[in-house]
Design an enzyme around this catalytic site. Structure first.
Site, PDB file in Angstrom:
ATOM      1  N   ARG A 184       0.842  -1.205   0.000  1.00 12.21           N
ATOM      2  CA  ARG A 184       0.000   0.000   0.000  1.00 12.21           C
ATOM      3  C   ARG A 184       0.871   1.246   0.000  1.00 12.21           C
ATOM      4  O   ARG A 184       0.563   2.233  -0.678  1.00 12.21           O
ATOM      5  CB  ARG A 184      -0.949  -0.024   1.191  1.00 12.21           C
ATOM      6  CG  ARG A 184      -2.055  -1.052   0.988  1.00 12.21           C
ATOM      7  CD  ARG A 184      -2.903  -1.353   2.193  1.00 12.21           C
ATOM      8  NE  ARG A 184      -3.275  -0.240   3.028  1.00 12.21           N
ATOM      9  CZ  ARG A 184      -3.671  -0.388   4.291  1.00 12.21           C
ATOM     10  NH1 ARG A 184      -3.751  -1.597   4.848  1.00 12.21           N
ATOM     11  NH2 ARG A 184      -4.011   0.658   5.005  1.00 12.21           N
ATOM     12  N   CYS A 208       0.345   6.120   9.733  1.00 12.94           N
ATOM     13  CA  CYS A 208      -0.167   4.821   9.300  1.00 12.94           C
ATOM     14  C   CYS A 208      -1.420   5.067   8.478  1.00 12.94           C
ATOM     15  O   CYS A 208      -1.523   6.096   7.821  1.00 12.94           O
ATOM     16  CB  CYS A 208      -0.426   3.911  10.507  1.00 12.94           C
ATOM     17  SG  CYS A 208      -1.604   4.591  11.692  1.00 12.94           S
TER      18      CYS A 208
END
Length: 174
Positions: free
Chosen positions: A34, A114
């Site tokens: 990702r 994150c």
């Protein structure tokens, strides 16, 4: 909680504009695919990729690399490898080791991020645990600076950052 350790979107944009040597090092705890932009985010319409000049340290690497009681040498090596993959292959300068020691001495400020602001805390905890271990076991390596690590949190994280059309996003580069 100390509000000075929370970074805003505007502060993250300012950090991106700085020379990497003068900027806070942004450590992203999301999965590497990702981060690289090769796998989709789990939220519809949210692009994958990463902030310019950020580094990928997937939180899962920190959870699965040592047993309890914590094996700090394994954790240290994982962080070195993730900070500089070239060192793992034995080429180039020992950048990962130098970076990690400078982080532990407080010479390189960190912003942990994150996907939604939760797993970034694993970065914070791992660095603090390692700092305590290194201070006790290898004082000279980490005691040279002021001794205070500087770790901030970008609480909006990737979800808040990537939803804004004006956010610079890097795909397929570390």
């Amino acid at each position: 909680m100390d509000p000075s350790i929370i970074r805003s979107y505007e502060q993250m944009l300012e950090n991106i504009k700085r020379d990497p040597g003068d900027a806070e090092l942004v450590i992203d705890a999301r999965p590497k695919a990702r981060f690289m932009g090769s796998a989709p985010e789990p939220w519809e319409g949210l692009p994958s990729g990463h902030m310019p000049n950020s580094v990928s340290i997937p939180f899962t690497e920190l959870l699965t690399t040592h047993e309890y009681p914590h094996d700090m040498e394994k954790l240290r090596q994982v962080l070195i490898d993730l900070l500089d993959p070239k060192e793992r292959k034995g080429t180039g300068k020992a950048k990962g080791t130098e970076y990690l020691n400078a982080i532990l001495r407080g010479e390189i400020p960190i912003v942990a991020t994150c996907a939604i602001g939760m797993t970034a805390c694993i970065i914070w905890l791992a660095l603090h645990e390692l700092r305590a271990f290194m201070h006790l076991d290898r004082g000279a390596e980490v005691n040279e600076g002021d001794g205070l690590m500087r770790i901030a949190l970008y609480d909006e994280s990737w979800t808040g950052y990537a939803r804004r059309a004006e956010s610079p996003i890097v795909v397929s580069a570390q």
